[in-house]
Design an enzyme around this catalytic site. Structure first.
Site, PDB file in Angstrom:
ATOM      1  N   LYS A  34     -25.212 -12.129  27.687  1.00 33.80           N
ATOM      2  CA  LYS A  34     -24.084 -10.776  28.189  1.00 33.80           C
ATOM      3  C   LYS A  34     -24.815  -9.368  27.264  1.00 33.80           C
ATOM      4  O   LYS A  34     -24.629  -9.423  25.742  1.00 33.80           O
ATOM      5  CB  LYS A  34     -23.757 -10.804  29.060  1.00 33.80           C
ATOM      6  CG  LYS A  34     -22.140 -11.456  28.611  1.00 33.80           C
ATOM      7  CD  LYS A  34     -21.018 -11.473  29.573  1.00 33.80           C
ATOM      8  CE  LYS A  34     -19.703 -12.209  28.413  1.00 33.80           C
ATOM      9  NZ  LYS A  34     -18.594 -11.906  29.654  1.00 33.80           N
ATOM     10  N   TYR A 244     -12.790  15.654   8.110  1.00 34.02           N
ATOM     11  CA  TYR A 244     -11.396  16.042   9.737  1.00 34.02           C
ATOM     12  C   TYR A 244     -10.476  16.221   9.340  1.00 34.02           C
ATOM     13  O   TYR A 244      -9.927  15.189   8.990  1.00 34.02           O
ATOM     14  CB  TYR A 244     -11.888  15.732  10.914  1.00 34.02           C
ATOM     15  CG  TYR A 244     -13.513  16.378  11.905  1.00 34.02           C
ATOM     16  CD1 TYR A 244     -13.592  17.426  11.586  1.00 34.02           C
ATOM     17  CD2 TYR A 244     -14.755  15.579  12.427  1.00 34.02           C
ATOM     18  CE1 TYR A 244     -15.144  17.610  12.126  1.00 34.02           C
ATOM     19  CE2 TYR A 244     -15.810  15.689  11.862  1.00 34.02           C
ATOM     20  CZ  TYR A 244     -15.884  16.923  12.406  1.00 34.02           C
ATOM     21  OH  TYR A 244     -17.055  17.821  13.057  1.00 34.02           O
TER      22      TYR A 244
END
Length: 349
Positions: A34, A244
């Site tokens: 999956k 940042y």
């Protein structure tokens, strides 16, 4: 190289499956593929496993199942854990997660897997639904019941009392229903001992090298390598900051490598200032914040590194479990988050 390279070792995945098959003998071992085989590519991974002899596959959604059927052709069982409407996907096997599912699919017949909830409290027939089905099992007679399954909630904690409780509940539930093959263990459940063997185990993470026995040495082989390109290297003076928020400040004159991978590529923002990349056999600490497309590393101690070369983020020195521990998550999330912008290379089995 303008984008990162994700290398998936299908040979390692097949060897992991064979290792689990030997552990679970004489019961069969399926492959849970999956979420695009946990982010690694369901089609190439499943083809390699199918060629090695795997005959049972599990996906989450019908669309995943249809894509896998197209990749594998007819033959292997492809079961859909979330189920689907009766008749909607005739080449797939639904997992029946409620009494309503059982009755709806029984009206049409065909293959199915019955899911009994024994303690996860997600999908599967609850105690009241089990009582009703045990009292009137006629709908099961109209189905080709491939397996009765349950799902272990705490298998990665061997001493958790819910493991034994779920096994006992599952055995009691199966005893109340018409005889059918059983499916019990997931990846970690395979390591709980002989009492957790059944007709079919359903490993997922262990196939891809995630440790199914946390706190102990990993019995599985690593199957994933991630390399990212160095776009630029610049020298900064002591006291200058990077990225940042200016969260990292150079304590010395430093060389900073900017690499083409960020949280949009699945290198989680939670890894900001944590972990490392590897180049020329040495570690380069990850510095500053991980941004959307870029991540920076201190390569001062790797003076020969040049733009155009690569740093290894996932490999022998830092696998998915190690990166996950730094990010405060699990290896499953590291793998399934890996973005579509990486080039992918599949090593043959």
């Amino acid at each position: 190289m303008e984008q990162g390279l994700l290398t998936v070792d299908c040979g390692a995945i097949v060897r992991n499956w064979r290792r689990l098959s030997a552990l679970h003998a004489p019961g069969a071992v399926a492959a849970v593929v999956k979420a695009d085989a946990y982010g690694l590519g369901a089609a190439p991974v499943a083809r390699a496993l199918r060629a090695a002899g795997c005959a049972h596959f599990f996906v989450a959604h019908p669309a995943e199942g249809e894509a896998l059927r197209a990749a594998l052709g007819e033959g292997p069982m492809i079961a859909v854990l979330d189920g689907f409407a009766p008749g909607a996907h005739p080449r797939l096997t639904p997992v029946l997660n409620s009494l309503a599912d059982v009755r709806a699919h029984a009206a049409r017949g065909g293959e199915a897997i019955l899911h009994i909830d024994t303690g996860m409290a997600r999908l599967g027939l609850d105690a009241a639904e089990l009582d009703a089905l045990a009292a009137d099992p006629a709908p099961l007679a109209r189905l080709d019941l491939r397996f009765v399954m349950t799902h272990l909630a705490c298998a990665d904690e061997p001493d958790h009392p819910l493991n034994a409780a779920q096994r006992a509940r599952f055995e009691a539930a199966c005893a109340r229903l018409p005889a059918a093959p059983r499916s019990l263990a997931n990846s970690s459940g395979l390591f709980l001992g002989a009492g957790f063997r059944s007709d079919l185990a359903r490993p997922g993470c262990a196939l891809y090298g995630i440790n199914p026995t946390p706190g102990r040495p990993n019995p599985m082989e690593r199957a994933v390598t991630l390399e990212v390109p160095v776009l630029q290297i610049r020298e900064i003076a002591a006291g200058e900051t990077v990225g940042y928020g200016a969260t990292w400040r150079a304590a010395r004159r430093s060389r900073v490598a900017t690499c083409a991978a960020g949280y949009a590529d699945g290198w989680l923002r939670a890894l900001s200032g944590k972990g490392f990349g590897v180049a020329h056999g040495r570690r380069a600490p990850l510095i500053g914040r991980v941004s959307m497309d870029l991540t920076t590393f201190d390569v001062t101690d790797i003076p020969e590194l040049r733009p155009g070369e690569t740093l290894t983020l996932l490999g022998a020195e830092q696998d998915a479990d190690a990166a996950a521990a730094l990010a405060g998550t699990i290896g499953y999330e590291i793998l399934t988050a890996l973005g579509a912008r990486y080039a992918r290379r599949y090593l043959p089995a």
